[in-house]
Design a protein around this motif. Structure first.
Motif, PDB file in Angstrom:
ATOM      1  N   PRO A  80       0.186   3.042 120.902  1.00 13.26           N
ATOM      2  CA  PRO A  80       0.743   4.357 120.535  1.00 13.26           C
ATOM      3  C   PRO A  80       2.134   4.300 119.916  1.00 13.26           C
ATOM      4  O   PRO A  80       2.505   5.200 119.156  1.00 13.26           O
ATOM      5  CB  PRO A  80       0.763   5.106 121.873  1.00 13.26           C
ATOM      6  N   LYS A  81       2.915   3.248 120.209  1.00 12.95           N
ATOM      7  CA  LYS A  81       4.261   3.137 119.648  1.00 12.95           C
ATOM      8  C   LYS A  81       4.242   2.842 118.159  1.00 12.95           C
ATOM      9  O   LYS A  81       5.280   2.941 117.491  1.00 12.95           O
ATOM     10  CB  LYS A  81       5.044   2.038 120.373  1.00 12.95           C
ATOM     11  N   HIS A  82       3.085   2.443 117.647  1.00 14.79           N
ATOM     12  CA  HIS A  82       2.979   2.087 116.224  1.00 14.79           C
ATOM     13  C   HIS A  82       1.901   2.911 115.521  1.00 14.79           C
ATOM     14  O   HIS A  82       1.259   2.439 114.570  1.00 14.79           O
ATOM     15  CB  HIS A  82       2.696   0.590 116.072  1.00 14.79           C
ATOM     16  N   GLY A  87      -5.994   6.639 127.483  1.00 16.92           N
ATOM     17  CA  GLY A  87      -7.083   5.689 127.680  1.00 16.92           C
ATOM     18  C   GLY A  87      -7.638   5.184 126.374  1.00 16.92           C
ATOM     19  O   GLY A  87      -6.923   4.993 125.391  1.00 16.92           O
ATOM     20  N   LYS A  88      -8.947   4.985 126.335  1.00 19.91           N
ATOM     21  CA  LYS A  88      -9.607   4.527 125.120  1.00 19.91           C
ATOM     22  C   LYS A  88     -11.033   5.067 125.087  1.00 19.91           C
ATOM     23  O   LYS A  88     -11.600   5.456 126.108  1.00 19.91           O
ATOM     24  CB  LYS A  88      -9.626   2.998 125.053  1.00 19.91           C
ATOM     25  N   VAL A  89     -11.587   5.095 123.892  1.00 21.02           N
ATOM     26  CA  VAL A  89     -12.984   5.508 123.700  1.00 21.02           C
ATOM     27  C   VAL A  89     -13.744   4.331 123.108  1.00 21.02           C
ATOM     28  O   VAL A  89     -13.358   3.784 122.072  1.00 21.02           O
ATOM     29  CB  VAL A  89     -13.096   6.738 122.778  1.00 21.02           C
ATOM     30  N   SER A  90     -14.801   3.931 123.785  1.00 18.35           N
ATOM     31  CA  SER A  90     -15.665   2.853 123.303  1.00 18.35           C
ATOM     32  C   SER A  90     -17.080   3.136 123.789  1.00 18.35           C
ATOM     33  O   SER A  90     -17.322   4.092 124.538  1.00 18.35           O
ATOM     34  CB  SER A  90     -15.181   1.498 123.826  1.00 18.35           C
ATOM     35  N   VAL A 125     -11.322   2.910 120.228  1.00 12.95           N
ATOM     36  CA  VAL A 125     -10.211   3.689 119.673  1.00 12.95           C
ATOM     37  C   VAL A 125      -9.258   3.963 120.828  1.00 12.95           C
ATOM     38  O   VAL A 125      -9.659   4.533 121.849  1.00 12.95           O
ATOM     39  CB  VAL A 125     -10.693   5.003 119.031  1.00 12.95           C
ATOM     40  N   LEU A 126      -8.003   3.528 120.664  1.00 11.20           N
ATOM     41  CA  LEU A 126      -7.047   3.567 121.767  1.00 11.20           C
ATOM     42  C   LEU A 126      -6.214   4.843 121.751  1.00 11.20           C
ATOM     43  O   LEU A 126      -6.242   5.626 120.788  1.00 11.20           O
ATOM     44  CB  LEU A 126      -6.130   2.347 121.695  1.00 11.20           C
ATOM     45  N   ALA A 127      -5.458   5.047 122.829  1.00 10.51           N
ATOM     46  CA  ALA A 127      -4.613   6.231 122.993  1.00 10.51           C
ATOM     47  C   ALA A 127      -3.714   6.431 121.784  1.00 10.51           C
ATOM     48  O   ALA A 127      -3.126   5.486 121.265  1.00 10.51           O
ATOM     49  CB  ALA A 127      -3.769   6.093 124.256  1.00 10.51           C
ATOM     50  N   GLY A 128      -3.630   7.678 121.321  1.00  9.42           N
ATOM     51  CA  GLY A 128      -2.808   8.020 120.174  1.00  9.42           C
ATOM     52  C   GLY A 128      -3.511   7.903 118.846  1.00  9.42           C
ATOM     53  O   GLY A 128      -2.990   8.365 117.826  1.00  9.42           O
ATOM     54  N   ASP A 129      -4.699   7.303 118.835  1.00 13.90           N
ATOM     55  CA  ASP A 129      -5.395   7.045 117.574  1.00 13.90           C
ATOM     56  C   ASP A 129      -6.528   8.052 117.356  1.00 13.90           C
ATOM     57  O   ASP A 129      -6.900   8.823 118.249  1.00 13.90           O
ATOM     58  CB  ASP A 129      -5.943   5.619 117.569  1.00 13.90           C
ATOM     59  N   GLY A 178      -7.808  24.363 137.622  1.00 20.55           N
ATOM     60  CA  GLY A 178      -6.938  25.175 136.783  1.00 20.55           C
ATOM     61  C   GLY A 178      -5.470  24.845 136.901  1.00 20.55           C
ATOM     62  O   GLY A 178      -4.612  25.545 136.344  1.00 20.55           O
ATOM     63  N   ASP A 179      -5.148  23.766 137.602  1.00 20.26           N
ATOM     64  CA  ASP A 179      -3.752  23.358 137.770  1.00 20.26           C
ATOM     65  C   ASP A 179      -3.316  22.460 136.617  1.00 20.26           C
ATOM     66  O   ASP A 179      -4.110  21.637 136.133  1.00 20.26           O
ATOM     67  CB  ASP A 179      -3.562  22.607 139.096  1.00 20.26           C
ATOM     68  N   PRO A 180      -2.063  22.589 136.166  1.00 18.16           N
ATOM     69  CA  PRO A 180      -1.599  21.751 135.046  1.00 18.16           C
ATOM     70  C   PRO A 180      -1.503  20.275 135.430  1.00 18.16           C
ATOM     71  O   PRO A 180      -1.140  19.935 136.560  1.00 18.16           O
ATOM     72  CB  PRO A 180      -0.213  22.326 134.721  1.00 18.16           C
ATOM     73  N   VAL A 181      -1.853  19.431 134.459  1.00 13.22           N
ATOM     74  CA  VAL A 181      -1.808  17.977 134.656  1.00 13.22           C
ATOM     75  C   VAL A 181      -1.157  17.357 133.433  1.00 13.22           C
ATOM     76  O   VAL A 181      -1.562  17.632 132.298  1.00 13.22           O
ATOM     77  CB  VAL A 181      -3.224  17.385 134.848  1.00 13.22           C
ATOM     78  N   GLU A 182      -0.158  16.522 133.635  1.00  7.68           N
ATOM     79  CA  GLU A 182       0.489  15.820 132.526  1.00  7.68           C
ATOM     80  C   GLU A 182      -0.349  14.605 132.141  1.00  7.68           C
ATOM     81  O   GLU A 182      -0.649  13.754 132.983  1.00  7.68           O
ATOM     82  CB  GLU A 182       1.900  15.372 132.925  1.00  7.68           C
ATOM     83  N   ILE A 183      -0.724  14.529 130.875  1.00  8.40           N
ATOM     84  CA  ILE A 183      -1.521  13.409 130.369  1.00  8.40           C
ATOM     85  C   ILE A 183      -0.629  12.568 129.452  1.00  8.40           C
ATOM     86  O   ILE A 183      -0.304  12.981 128.340  1.00  8.40           O
ATOM     87  CB  ILE A 183      -2.766  13.902 129.593  1.00  8.40           C
ATOM     88  N   ALA A 184      -0.214  11.414 129.935  1.00  4.65           N
ATOM     89  CA  ALA A 184       0.646  10.536 129.143  1.00  4.65           C
ATOM     90  C   ALA A 184      -0.179   9.788 128.103  1.00  4.65           C
ATOM     91  O   ALA A 184      -1.335   9.426 128.343  1.00  4.65           O
ATOM     92  CB  ALA A 184       1.353   9.539 130.058  1.00  4.65           C
ATOM     93  N   CYS A 185       0.420   9.598 126.928  1.00  2.69           N
ATOM     94  CA  CYS A 185      -0.259   8.852 125.859  1.00  2.69           C
ATOM     95  C   CYS A 185      -0.159   7.359 126.177  1.00  2.69           C
ATOM     96  O   CYS A 185       0.759   6.664 125.728  1.00  2.69           O
ATOM     97  CB  CYS A 185       0.375   9.178 124.515  1.00  2.69           C
ATOM     98  N   ASN A 186      -1.134   6.896 126.956  1.00  2.00           N
ATOM     99  CA  ASN A 186      -1.091   5.532 127.490  1.00  2.00           C
ATOM    100  C   ASN A 186      -2.509   4.971 127.485  1.00  2.00           C
ATOM    101  O   ASN A 186      -3.422   5.554 128.068  1.00  2.00           O
ATOM    102  CB  ASN A 186      -0.526   5.574 128.915  1.00  2.00           C
ATOM    103  N   GLU A 187      -2.684   3.835 126.833  1.00  2.00           N
ATOM    104  CA  GLU A 187      -4.034   3.262 126.735  1.00  2.00           C
ATOM    105  C   GLU A 187      -4.557   2.755 128.075  1.00  2.00           C
ATOM    106  O   GLU A 187      -5.760   2.513 128.233  1.00  2.00           O
ATOM    107  CB  GLU A 187      -4.056   2.135 125.707  1.00  2.00           C
ATOM    108  N   GLN A 188      -3.666   2.595 129.071  1.00  2.03           N
ATOM    109  CA  GLN A 188      -4.106   2.131 130.388  1.00  2.03           C
ATOM    110  C   GLN A 188      -4.575   3.284 131.278  1.00  2.03           C
ATOM    111  O   GLN A 188      -5.132   3.054 132.353  1.00  2.03           O
ATOM    112  CB  GLN A 188      -2.949   1.394 131.093  1.00  2.03           C
ATOM    113  N   GLY A 189      -4.346   4.521 130.861  1.00  2.00           N
ATOM    114  CA  GLY A 189      -4.703   5.669 131.686  1.00  2.00           C
ATOM    115  C   GLY A 189      -6.179   6.010 131.585  1.00  2.00           C
ATOM    116  O   GLY A 189      -6.939   5.437 130.793  1.00  2.00           O
TER     117      GLY A 189
END
Length: 690
Positions: free
Chosen positions: A6-8, A328-331, A364-368, A291-302
């Motif tokens: 995600p940093k790139h 996370g990732k999609v595969s 396809v990894l997080a952020g992509d 219905g509670d808010p959840v923070e989803i970090a842009c992290n391929e390990q999540g």
């Protein structure tokens, strides 16, 4: 293409007014990055991003397209969105997958309505805004006038970063105000960097002052230093610009020419460090199953969470769902649950997409951004997530359609084929809506404008092999009575053996109801009780078609108070027929009237257009009820207008306000139609009957 963290990864949506050159700038980026072996040109129909047959034919973008490029160890996902207002649903799709909006502005035309709308939508979505002034090599280009226009419209946050040096009418040199470097192009497009800044007189100092002013907006310390007229260090300027761009308080301005690729390389070089990456701005707030808010970090390990932001539905290839991975990732090995349906999706293949070209990807990894084929149950806006962490991401808030037409197949018997084709097209473009009107027996299709519906008609023919024509939708009028009548309805039939006999006396009078109010005042058993339901049934069948123009009758009270019966020949059918005869005789005697539907209009328009809108409302037999202040200098005009007069109001609204205005219109009630209107409706109904 290799995988990036995600940093790139940069996700940028190209937006702006139609004709500013969004697709051309994107094509130049593809060409310079070697993602394309030729510079695609819209006029030649060979661009990678405008690949749809309708786009090639019309030479304009009508759908959102995605193409990744690699530049300086950074993956840039270019999301090209349409500029025409009829297809602005694509802008909302592109913005949903982006962290940055690159708003392309014509160096000739400057700030237009499409520019303003693109900025406003980007602000609503919390995106970083970058301006790119395109076409500076054109002899009619006026870059510095456009720059002043941008600053006047969007404020001191507008910050020039790369500007042209124009000599003898030629814009061959581009100056990076952050680096203090100039880049000179020759006729072949070769560029030579130099530390010698061309002589620009007072203009150069003015540009540097504009940067200082913009940088001062990013922190209190820098603002104080600016007011004290202290010089900023180069580090403070670069840090201030970078931070201001990432947090949205500063809007950098770049320039170039897509047709020659001048300035495009400097743009790519700079955004790789200036624009926010997916890691910087790709995290989101979702809601869990409670219905509670959840923070989803842009992290391929999540745990995986992804949003479907675009769908392509092709009758031959099948469905293709474009998605952005937030975490996370999609595969093919990733179990994913569709949170709308609650079912697990079967991922058979994962793709990366460049225009219409597809390549298999292992993941396809997080952020992509990627695509999945044949997710038959998935729709645009759906969240795909891991079963171990079920969350729902924000969907896409599409604009409401404002232009409707009735759809008729050119060949009889193809109604189902039309409906099936529309259902598939709605999967691609949720700004299309359609419904079967039970009253008018028409299939009514709604969209964003005339050109939008014209494209739908073309796609129905090319993709689903069904030809249709569009007509103005019929208006659902009503009929009622304004007087009273007292009539007899007698049905007597004798044809050997048992006959039919039913005789009723019914009073008809107005009442406040949405249909028929049936009352019984029979005394002495002149009409036996077992025939009361038959009489009511006969009347309710009759009100479906009024005597004036065949529209449903409302607001009628019918009182059965007398009649006769025969002990042998009377039956339910006889009394039902007698009631229908009474209706046929009584309603014309009770001063029948035609009612027209009236709707409630709320028009959100610029202050300068209020008089035009109110005048138009009066022309359309409407009544202005009031005016209220809206947001951003807009005014809200509230009115009531007959629905029959509103068929082309969206066209007028767009022309009058240059696309700045919007409106909502909802059914309110029925009112008496004026005599001349009623006469036309009645004559038209008689002509149709003949």
């Amino acid at each position: 293409m290799k995988q990036y963290d995600p940093k790139h990864i940069l996700n940028i949506a190209m937006a702006g007014h139609s004709g500013a050159g969004k697709t051309s700038v994107a094509e130049a980026m593809l060409y310079l990055s070697k993602a394309s072996d030729r510079l695609g040109k819209i006029a030649d129909g060979n661009t990678q991003l405008d690949f749809d047959a309708e786009e090639i034919r019309r030479k304009v973008s009508i759908v959102t397209a995605v193409a990744p490029v690699e530049w300086k160890n950074t993956k840039i996902n270019i999301i090209d969105t349409p500029g025409l207002f009829d297809f602005e649903g694509g802008v909302f799709e592109g913005y949903r997958a982006a962290e940055t909006a690159v708003i392309v502005v014509s160096a000739k035309d400057g700030v237009n309505v499409g520019t303003e709308k693109a900025v406003k939508a980007a602000e609503k979505e919390g995106l970083t805004k970058i301006f790119f002034v395109n076409g500076v090599c054109d002899e009619d280009a006026r870059f510095y006038r456009v720059l002043e226009d941008l600053k006047a419209t969007f404020g001191p946050s507008v910050c020039p970063v790369i500007v042209p040096h124009i000599e003898n009418g030629q814009a061959n040199t581009y100056i990076n105000l952050l680096e203090y470097k100039a880049y000179k192009y020759d006729a072949k497009g070769n560029v030579t960097p130099t530390a010698i800044i061309p002589e620009m007189g007072d203009r150069f100092e003015g540009l540097r002052e504009a940067i200082k002013e913009a940088v001062a907006e990013t922190s209190e310390e820098l603002m104080e230093k600016f007011f004290m007229e202290e010089e900023f260090t180069p580090e403070e300027i670069i840090t201030g610009v970078s931070q201001g761009v990432k947090d949205g308080t500063l809007c950098p301005v770049f320039c170039g020419d897509a047709s020659t690729t001048f300035g495009i390389e400097q743009f790519l070089n700079t955004i790789t460090w200036l624009a926010p990456t997916a890691a910087d701005k790709g995290s989101e707030t979702a809601v869990d199953v409670n219905g509670d808010p959840v923070e989803i970090a842009c992290n391929e390990q999540g745990a995986t969470a992804a949003i479907i932001f675009k769908t392509v539905a092709d009758p031959f290839v099948g469905k293709l769902s474009y998605f952005k991975v937030v975490s996370g990732k999609v595969s093919t090995d990733t179990p994913l649950v569709n949170m709308r349906t609650g079912n697990q999706e079967r991922i058979t293949k994962v793709l990366t997409v460049r225009g219409k070209k597809q390549e298999d990807a292992s993941a396809v990894l997080a952020g992509d951004i990627g695509a999945i084929p044949k997710l038959t149950a998935a729709n645009t806006g759906d969240t795909l997530c891991s079963p171990t962490r079920k969350v729902i991401l924000d969907g896409i808030d599409y604009p409401a359609p404002s232009f409707s037409m009735a759809v008729y197949p050119k060949k009889k018997g193809e109604e189902d084929k039309v409906a099936q084709g529309l259902a598939r097209l709605v999967e691609e473009d949720p700004t299309i809506q359609y419904k079967n009107d039970p009253e008018t027996k028409e299939l009514v299709m709604s969209g964003m404008g005339e050109q939008h519906l014209d494209v739908v008609v073309s796609k129905l023919k090319s993709k689903f092999n069904v030809e249709v024509e569009l007509k103005q939708p019929k208006v659902a009028y009503r009929e009622t009575i304004r007087g009273k009548s007292d009539v007899e309805g007698k049905h007597k039939k004798q044809s050997g053996g048992s006959g039919q006999y039913g005789d009723v006396w019914i009073k008809f009078e107005p009442c406040d109801s949405d249909g028929l109010e049936f009352d019984i005042a029979v005394v002495g058993g002149s009409v036996p009780k077992q025939f009361f339901p038959a009489v009511e049934k006969g009347l309710r069948d009759s009100i479906k078609h009024g005597p004036l123009a065949g529209y449903p009758v409302v607001g009628v009270k019918a009182t059965l108070y007398d009649g006769k019966y025969h002990p042998v020949d009377s039956n339910e059918m006889a009394f039902k027929t007698a009631a229908q005869l009474a209706f046929k005789a009584g309603i014309p005697q009770a001063k029948p009237a035609l009612l027209e539907p009236v709707g409630s209009l709320k028009a959100n328009v610029p202050d300068a257009n209020m008089g035009d809108i109110m005048g138009e409302v009066n022309k359309r037999r409407g009544r202005v009820l009031g005016m209220n202040a809206g947001e951003d200098g807009m005014q809200i005009v509230e009115a009531e207008v007959p629905m029959a007069e509103m068929a082309d109001f969206s066209v007028f609204m767009r022309q009058c306000t240059q696309g700045r205005g919007s409106y909502s219109f909802e059914f309110e009630r029925y009112e008496d139609a004026p005599a001349q209107v009623a006469q036309k409706v009645i004559e038209a109904a008689k002509a149709d009957a003949d």
